[in-house]
Scaffold this active site. Sequence first.
Site, PDB file in Angstrom:
ATOM      1  N   ASP A  34       0.836  -1.073   0.194  1.00  0.00           N
ATOM      2  CA  ASP A  34       0.223  -0.152   0.290  1.00  0.00           C
ATOM      3  C   ASP A  34       1.307   1.424   0.366  1.00  0.00           C
ATOM      4  O   ASP A  34       2.085   1.680   0.618  1.00  0.00           O
ATOM      5  CB  ASP A  34      -1.060  -0.279   1.447  1.00  0.00           C
ATOM      6  CG  ASP A  34      -1.977   0.855   1.142  1.00  0.00           C
ATOM      7  OD1 ASP A  34      -3.134   0.042   1.149  1.00  0.00           O
ATOM      8  OD2 ASP A  34      -1.811   2.214   0.993  1.00  0.00           O
ATOM      9  N   ALA A  84      -9.639  -6.151  -8.285  1.00  0.00           N
ATOM     10  CA  ALA A  84     -11.354  -6.166  -7.560  1.00  0.00           C
ATOM     11  C   ALA A  84     -11.202  -5.245  -7.857  1.00  0.00           C
ATOM     12  O   ALA A  84     -12.371  -3.314  -8.576  1.00  0.00           O
ATOM     13  CB  ALA A  84     -11.620  -5.857  -6.931  1.00  0.00           C
ATOM     14  N   THR A  86     -11.347  -0.616  -9.276  1.00  0.00           N
ATOM     15  CA  THR A  86     -12.281  -0.173 -10.465  1.00  0.00           C
ATOM     16  C   THR A  86     -11.377   0.934 -11.187  1.00  0.00           C
ATOM     17  O   THR A  86     -11.281   1.675 -11.207  1.00  0.00           O
ATOM     18  CB  THR A  86     -13.489  -0.139 -10.558  1.00  0.00           C
ATOM     19  OG1 THR A  86     -13.966   0.380  -9.082  1.00  0.00           O
ATOM     20  CG2 THR A  86     -13.858  -1.363 -10.154  1.00  0.00           C
ATOM     21  N   SER A 108     -12.545  -8.680 -11.820  1.00  0.00           N
ATOM     22  CA  SER A 108     -14.043  -8.328 -11.947  1.00  0.00           C
ATOM     23  C   SER A 108     -14.404  -7.237 -11.135  1.00  0.00           C
ATOM     24  O   SER A 108     -14.044  -6.775  -9.857  1.00  0.00           O
ATOM     25  CB  SER A 108     -14.886  -9.847 -11.244  1.00  0.00           C
ATOM     26  OG  SER A 108     -16.570  -9.234 -11.184  1.00  0.00           O
ATOM     27  N   MET A 111     -17.360  -8.862  -6.922  1.00  0.00           N
ATOM     28  CA  MET A 111     -17.160  -9.813  -6.700  1.00  0.00           C
ATOM     29  C   MET A 111     -18.008 -10.677  -5.605  1.00  0.00           C
ATOM     30  O   MET A 111     -17.662 -12.231  -4.964  1.00  0.00           O
ATOM     31  CB  MET A 111     -15.373 -10.324  -5.776  1.00  0.00           C
ATOM     32  CG  MET A 111     -14.915  -9.187  -5.998  1.00  0.00           C
ATOM     33  SD  MET A 111     -14.183 -10.684  -7.838  1.00  0.00           S
ATOM     34  CE  MET A 111     -12.685 -10.229  -7.899  1.00  0.00           C
ATOM     35  N   HIS A 141     -23.178   4.394  -4.130  1.00  0.00           N
ATOM     36  CA  HIS A 141     -22.351   4.699  -3.313  1.00  0.00           C
ATOM     37  C   HIS A 141     -21.956   5.442  -2.233  1.00  0.00           C
ATOM     38  O   HIS A 141     -22.695   6.232  -2.106  1.00  0.00           O
ATOM     39  CB  HIS A 141     -21.063   4.212  -3.920  1.00  0.00           C
ATOM     40  CG  HIS A 141     -20.986   2.775  -4.855  1.00  0.00           C
ATOM     41  ND1 HIS A 141     -21.545   2.453  -6.346  1.00  0.00           N
ATOM     42  CD2 HIS A 141     -20.587   2.223  -4.754  1.00  0.00           C
ATOM     43  CE1 HIS A 141     -21.438   1.327  -6.676  1.00  0.00           C
ATOM     44  NE2 HIS A 141     -20.843   0.360  -5.657  1.00  0.00           N
ATOM     45  N   HIS A 142     -20.878   4.984  -1.220  1.00  0.00           N
ATOM     46  CA  HIS A 142     -20.495   5.985  -0.456  1.00  0.00           C
ATOM     47  C   HIS A 142     -19.894   7.126  -0.129  1.00  0.00           C
ATOM     48  O   HIS A 142     -19.697   7.266  -1.782  1.00  0.00           O
ATOM     49  CB  HIS A 142     -19.819   4.765   0.816  1.00  0.00           C
ATOM     50  CG  HIS A 142     -18.197   4.482  -0.010  1.00  0.00           C
ATOM     51  ND1 HIS A 142     -17.927   5.116  -0.552  1.00  0.00           N
ATOM     52  CD2 HIS A 142     -18.830   3.147  -0.676  1.00  0.00           C
ATOM     53  CE1 HIS A 142     -16.606   4.253  -1.257  1.00  0.00           C
ATOM     54  NE2 HIS A 142     -16.741   2.743  -1.562  1.00  0.00           N
ATOM     55  N   LYS A 145     -16.344   6.983  -2.810  1.00  0.00           N
ATOM     56  CA  LYS A 145     -15.856   6.442  -3.336  1.00  0.00           C
ATOM     57  C   LYS A 145     -15.366   7.280  -4.774  1.00  0.00           C
ATOM     58  O   LYS A 145     -15.863   8.931  -4.485  1.00  0.00           O
ATOM     59  CB  LYS A 145     -16.867   6.152  -4.071  1.00  0.00           C
ATOM     60  CG  LYS A 145     -17.257   5.383  -5.404  1.00  0.00           C
ATOM     61  CD  LYS A 145     -18.014   3.935  -6.159  1.00  0.00           C
ATOM     62  CE  LYS A 145     -17.580   3.200  -7.451  1.00  0.00           C
ATOM     63  NZ  LYS A 145     -16.487   2.609  -6.845  1.00  0.00           N
ATOM     64  N   THR A 152     -19.492  -1.983 -11.770  1.00  0.00           N
ATOM     65  CA  THR A 152     -20.468  -2.523 -11.651  1.00  0.00           C
ATOM     66  C   THR A 152     -21.082  -2.529 -12.768  1.00  0.00           C
ATOM     67  O   THR A 152     -22.213  -2.940 -13.894  1.00  0.00           O
ATOM     68  CB  THR A 152     -20.774  -3.108 -10.525  1.00  0.00           C
ATOM     69  OG1 THR A 152     -19.987  -3.049  -9.607  1.00  0.00           O
ATOM     70  CG2 THR A 152     -22.176  -3.535 -10.381  1.00  0.00           C
TER      71      THR A 152
HETATM   72  N1  LIG Z   1     -14.995  -5.703  -7.741  1.00  0.00           N
HETATM   73  C1  LIG Z   1     -15.033  -5.624  -6.374  1.00  0.00           C
HETATM   74  O1  LIG Z   1     -15.943  -5.939  -5.946  1.00  0.00           O
HETATM   75  C2  LIG Z   1     -14.945  -4.250  -5.285  1.00  0.00           C
HETATM   76  C3  LIG Z   1     -14.045  -3.693  -5.945  1.00  0.00           C
HETATM   77  N2  LIG Z   1     -13.728  -2.101  -5.089  1.00  0.00           N
HETATM   78  C4  LIG Z   1     -12.755  -1.168  -6.068  1.00  0.00           C
HETATM   79  O2  LIG Z   1     -12.077  -1.932  -5.341  1.00  0.00           O
HETATM   80  C5  LIG Z   1     -11.559  -0.368  -4.800  1.00  0.00           C
HETATM   81  C6  LIG Z   1     -10.483   0.302  -3.570  1.00  0.00           C
HETATM   82  O3  LIG Z   1     -12.056   0.246  -2.909  1.00  0.00           O
HETATM   83  P1  LIG Z   1     -11.903   0.589  -1.132  1.00  0.00           P
HETATM   84  O4  LIG Z   1     -10.927  -0.125  -0.388  1.00  0.00           O
HETATM   85  O5  LIG Z   1     -13.188   1.044  -0.710  1.00  0.00           O
HETATM   86  O6  LIG Z   1     -10.700   2.016  -1.346  1.00  0.00           O
HETATM   87  P2  LIG Z   1      -9.932   2.582  -0.256  1.00  0.00           P
HETATM   88  O7  LIG Z   1      -9.483   3.961  -0.593  1.00  0.00           O
HETATM   89  O8  LIG Z   1     -10.409   2.453   0.884  1.00  0.00           O
HETATM   90  O9  LIG Z   1      -8.510   1.417  -0.252  1.00  0.00           O
HETATM   91  C7  LIG Z   1      -7.381   1.887  -1.603  1.00  0.00           C
HETATM   92  C8  LIG Z   1      -6.319   2.158  -0.987  1.00  0.00           C
HETATM   93  O10 LIG Z   1      -5.577   1.254  -2.220  1.00  0.00           O
HETATM   94  C9  LIG Z   1      -3.919   2.317  -1.339  1.00  0.00           C
HETATM   95  N3  LIG Z   1      -3.859   2.586  -2.857  1.00  0.00           N
HETATM   96  C10 LIG Z   1      -3.772   3.936  -3.472  1.00  0.00           C
HETATM   97  N4  LIG Z   1      -3.598   3.915  -4.434  1.00  0.00           N
HETATM   98  C11 LIG Z   1      -2.319   3.412  -4.218  1.00  0.00           C
HETATM   99  C12 LIG Z   1      -1.438   3.332  -5.439  1.00  0.00           C
HETATM  100  N5  LIG Z   1      -0.709   4.013  -6.266  1.00  0.00           N
HETATM  101  N6  LIG Z   1      -0.074   1.930  -4.378  1.00  0.00           N
HETATM  102  C13 LIG Z   1      -0.939   1.237  -3.590  1.00  0.00           C
HETATM  103  N7  LIG Z   1      -1.849   1.704  -3.226  1.00  0.00           N
HETATM  104  C14 LIG Z   1      -2.058   2.527  -3.248  1.00  0.00           C
HETATM  105  C15 LIG Z   1      -5.295   3.719  -0.550  1.00  0.00           C
HETATM  106  O11 LIG Z   1      -4.121   4.116   0.426  1.00  0.00           O
HETATM  107  C16 LIG Z   1      -5.863   2.525   0.348  1.00  0.00           C
HETATM  108  O12 LIG Z   1      -5.386   2.047   0.703  1.00  0.00           O
HETATM  109  C17 LIG Z   1     -11.816   0.790  -5.516  1.00  0.00           C
HETATM  110  O13 LIG Z   1     -11.730   0.763  -6.719  1.00  0.00           O
HETATM  111  C18 LIG Z   1     -13.471  -0.003  -6.058  1.00  0.00           C
HETATM  112  O14 LIG Z   1     -14.049   0.684  -6.628  1.00  0.00           O
HETATM  113  C19 LIG Z   1     -14.492  -1.751  -3.701  1.00  0.00           C
HETATM  114  C20 LIG Z   1     -15.352  -2.718  -3.340  1.00  0.00           C
HETATM  115  C21 LIG Z   1     -16.062  -3.838  -4.632  1.00  0.00           C
HETATM  116  O1  LIG Z   2     -16.389   1.353  -4.644  1.00  0.00           O
HETATM  117  C1  LIG Z   2     -16.576   0.185  -4.002  1.00  0.00           C
HETATM  118  O2  LIG Z   2     -17.344   0.369  -2.447  1.00  0.00           O
HETATM  119  C2  LIG Z   2     -17.359  -0.299  -4.586  1.00  0.00           C
HETATM  120  N1  LIG Z   2     -16.842  -0.429  -5.829  1.00  0.00           N
HETATM  121  C3  LIG Z   2     -17.557  -1.536  -7.446  1.00  0.00           C
HETATM  122  C4  LIG Z   2     -17.499  -0.676  -8.520  1.00  0.00           C
HETATM  123  O3  LIG Z   2     -17.163  -0.225  -8.643  1.00  0.00           O
HETATM  124  O4  LIG Z   2     -18.609  -1.456  -8.963  1.00  0.00           O
HETATM  125  C5  LIG Z   2     -18.173  -2.845  -6.605  1.00  0.00           C
HETATM  126  C6  LIG Z   2     -18.512  -1.939  -5.310  1.00  0.00           C
HETATM  127  O5  LIG Z   2     -20.201  -1.772  -6.080  1.00  0.00           O
HETATM  128  C7  LIG Z   2     -18.261  -1.639  -4.218  1.00  0.00           C
END
Ligand SMILES: NC(=O)C1=CN([C@@H]2O[C@H](COP(=O)(O)OP(=O)(O)OC[C@H]3O[C@@H](n4cnc5c(N)ncnc54)[C@H](O)[C@@H]3O)[C@@H](O)[C@H]2O)C=CC1
Ligand SMILES: O=C(O)C1=N[C@H](C(=O)O)C[C@H](O)C1
Length: 251
Positions: A34, A84, A86, A108, A111, A141-142, A145, A152
């Site tokens: 991170d 994961a 996006t 995806s 997930m 979303h929150h 985001k 999705t």
């Molecule tokens: N595919 C899925 O089911 C889901 C996808 N997501 C996606 O996952 C991503 C993360 O979501 P959250 O955890 O809520 O976000 P978040 O902002 O809480 O966590 C992202 C993490 O990545 C780190 N980060 C950012 N830039 C970085 C870099 N250049 N190098 C290394 N680390 C870095 C940040 O410091 C942070 O700890 C988003 O794109 C979100 O849309 C979120 C939930 C579900």
């Molecule tokens: O950022 C999130 O929280 C989420 N992001 C994903 C998306 O961009 O579709 C998946 C999920 O909805 C939660």
Amino acid sequence: MIRIIIHGCNGKMGKVVAKLAAESPDFKIVAGVDKNISPLDFPVYSDLKDVKEEADVVIDFSYHEAVPDMVKAALQKKLPVVIATTGLSEEELNVIKDASKEIPIFKSANMSLGVNILINLVKEAAKILQQDFDIEIIEKHHNMKKDAPSGTALMIADSINQVLNDKKEYVYGRHTKTEQRKPNELGIHAVRGGTIVGEHQVIFAGHDEVITISHSAQSREIFGYGALQAAKFIINQKPGLYTMEDLVKKG
Ligand SMILES: NC(=O)C1=CN([C@@H]2O[C@H](COP(=O)(O)OP(=O)(O)OC[C@H]3O[C@@H](n4cnc5c(N)ncnc54)[C@H](O)[C@@H]3O)[C@@H](O)[C@H]2O)C=CC1
Ligand SMILES: O=C(O)C1=N[C@H](C(=O)O)C[C@H](O)C1
């Protein structure tokens, strides 16, 4: 036991994946990566290429700009990857596509099993309703985001277009519009607020009737669980690009 490196380990989702892994005998988090290197229950690095611990897979919940370098480092380590994150650009997506020729990559935007079932239901509805119903997607979303619309929502829209005879043109919001909606449009709208985990509604609006197919995530654990299942799946695959459809098919 599957040894995991979490990329984005100090994020909301990274911490959920670590919690779920700690509760399961099948997984062990051996390291995290991170840009925020706050200490956790495992070693945290700022760059995947510096990780010394042996691992079987990388799970990525980070930020779009971080993904290409992570993928290139995983390629060097011959590590399968679950992506994961996006909001990826075409250029960033191409790095993933190129790397998937040499390592197995699971990607995806969502997930959760539920959203992938919603997508199957929506595709069936779209096939039947495509002539006389206007299709719109609303995602919520929150307030933390960063990307919009959600990955999705875009995945749902792309899935709809896969089954339509005449492809729809995506319209993102309508504040600039001063004309009637055209039949070939597919509207995609993003709502942000509070701690909404993730809601997706697909609206089929016809003459005097509306059909809505929706999914509401009640906790981030559904995404973390799905990512761990994807990790279990991807470590046994040949190089290539895999999706939730491949995982659901495997059963
Ligand atoms: N595919 C899925 O089911 C889901 C996808 N997501 C996606 O996952 C991503 C993360 O979501 P959250 O955890 O809520 O976000 P978040 O902002 O809480 O966590 C992202 C993490 O990545 C780190 N980060 C950012 N830039 C970085 C870099 N250049 N190098 C290394 N680390 C870095 C940040 O410091 C942070 O700890 C988003 O794109 C979100 O849309 C979120 C939930 C579900
Ligand atoms: O950022 C999130 O929280 C989420 N992001 C994903 C998306 O961009 O579709 C998946 C999920 O909805 C939660």
